[in-house]
Scaffold this active site. Structure first.
Site, PDB file in Angstrom:
ATOM      1  N   TYR A   1      16.928  31.506   3.669  1.00 42.21           N
ATOM      2  CA  TYR A   1      15.856  32.332   4.221  1.00 42.21           C
ATOM      3  C   TYR A   1      16.016  32.516   5.728  1.00 42.21           C
ATOM      4  O   TYR A   1      16.301  31.567   6.464  1.00 42.21           O
ATOM      5  CB  TYR A   1      14.502  31.679   3.959  1.00 42.21           C
TER       6      TYR A   1
ATOM      7  N   ARG B   1      -9.034   1.668  15.758  1.00 44.79           N
ATOM      8  CA  ARG B   1      -8.703   2.376  14.515  1.00 44.79           C
ATOM      9  C   ARG B   1      -9.155   1.494  13.348  1.00 44.79           C
ATOM     10  O   ARG B   1      -8.383   1.083  12.503  1.00 44.79           O
ATOM     11  CB  ARG B   1      -7.191   2.635  14.445  1.00 44.79           C
TER      12      ARG B   1
ATOM     13  N   LYS C   1       0.842  -1.193   0.000  1.00 53.33           N
ATOM     14  CA  LYS C   1       0.000   0.000   0.000  1.00 53.33           C
ATOM     15  C   LYS C   1       0.879   1.246   0.000  1.00 53.33           C
ATOM     16  O   LYS C   1       2.077   1.186   0.259  1.00 53.33           O
ATOM     17  CB  LYS C   1      -0.953  -0.004   1.197  1.00 53.33           C
TER      18      LYS C   1
END
Length: 373
Positions: free
Chosen positions: A267, A141, A46
């Site tokens: 930055y 879950r 997956k």
């Protein structure tokens, strides 16, 4: 090196940022799982095989002896069928629901963890669908709560002919601790759930509970099969077994400069060079999966040495301090890989970013070219 586009125009050629998947590592990792678990293995692919390429990893795993494949949904299972993979496939997360006709047509098993979901599946089925009943073994879950298990079995009996119950599955909530005592409650709940399914007249059953950590550390969790996904790509959440990283991320140096002491980098000016040095800009950033928040000491390999990242990670670039060495535009930096030595591992990146290795490999962005080594 340049290529002529037209008179007066040229295109610089650089090594594109690339994530290379290493099937040989998948093979070796599956071998190490088999040393720990003497039951069939489901290779879970997956999330595009944890970012490594679903078809490439599935093909390598099956060639190495994986008996099953595990996916998120029916569509992923169909994609594996279309790629020529014929071993049994189980889909169990179903974020868009279950396409029952497609599952039956492609021979993809599905897991179901609620009465409502099972009723809907039975209503949608035009041919018998193979089902693994999903029990909540302690995670809350997904999976059927224990108090609803009997109702799920009654629904399954009523749906016979449209579904075929062939398995029972659950998950281990605390297996990463590598302590069998942490798994004992889930193992007991799974045994009780399995026995109830058998008493209800279903069987034979394929019972599976353990994922990577349980497979590697606790034989009591193995039942009839183990499901391994992270292990295939070199990640052991229990940190008890040495596995091989199954990918390498490389990117080019796109700019280099010699700078004096006191040069402010990036930055926000979060880094200032303490001495004269060389800076190399590498063409990957947080849009490509390099974590923006990293601890001091994070680095990449260039020219056989590890060099620190300095300043903030930008969307498209990182800046690397290469000290006394100057690297030309086009030099290749290895961001992570299984090579050891100067090359950072995925596990090191996870520590630098304060996360888990899974998020590093699944977070590589779509601009990064994919290849299979």
């Amino acid at each position: 090196m340049t290529a002529v586009l037209a008179e007066g125009m040229t295109l610089s050629r650089l090594h594109a940022p690339t994530l290379s998947t290493l099937p040989a590592a998948v093979t070796e990792n599956l071998r190490r799982v088999r040393e720990a678990a003497a039951v069939p293995v489901m290779a879970v692919v997956k999330a595009d095989a944890y970012g490594h390429g679903m078809v490439a990893v599935a093909t390598a795993a099956v060639a190495a002896g994986a008996e099953w494949l595990g996916v998120t949904d029916v569509a992923e299972g169909v994609a594996l069928r279309e790629a020529g993979l014929r071993v049994p496939i189980l889909a169990w997360l179903h974020p868009a629901g279950i396409d029952a006709p497609r599952a039956a047509a492609a021979g993809v098993d599905v897991a179901v963890g609620s009465v409502d979901e099972l009723r809907q599946l039975a209503a949608d089925a035009v041919a018998s669908v193979r089902v693994h009943l999903h029990l909540d073994t302690g995670m809350a879950r997904g999976g059927c709560p224990v108090e609803d298990w009997d109702a799920l079995l009654r629904t399954a009996r009523a749906a016979r002919g449209r579904i075929e119950v062939v398995g029972v599955m659950g998950h281990l909530p605390c297996a990463d601790a590598a302590d069998p005592r942490a798994n004992a409650a889930a193992v007991l709940r799974m045994r009780q759930g399995r026995d109830a399914v058998l008493r209800a007249g279903f069987g034979p059953l394929l019972v599976h509970l353990a994922a990577t950590s349980g497979a590697l550390t606790d034989p009591a969790t193995h039942f009839d099969m183990v499901r391994v996904g992270a292990a295939l790509v070199g990640i052991d959440p229990s940190e008890t077994v040495s596995l091989v990283g199954a990918s390498r991320l490389t990117a080019p140096v796109v700019h280099s400069a010699a700078v004096p002491a006191g040069t402010v980098v990036g930055y926000g000016g979060t880094h200032t060079t303490a001495a004269a040095t060389h800076l190399s800009v590498v063409g990957v950033g947080y849009a490509d999966g390099v974590p923006r928040e990293i601890a001091p000491g994070a680095g990449v390999e260039i020219g056989g040495e590890r060099h620190p990242i300095v300043g903030r990670v930008s969307m498209d670039q990182i800046v690397v301090d290469t000290g006394g060495r100057a690297f030309p535009r086009g030099a290749v930096a290895t961001v992570f890989g299984p090579d050891g030595g100067a090359v950072p591992s995925v596990q090191e990146w996870a520590r630098w970013a304060g996360t888990i290795p899974h998020t590093i490999v699944t977070g590589i962005g779509p601009r990064v070219k994919r290849s299979v080594a």
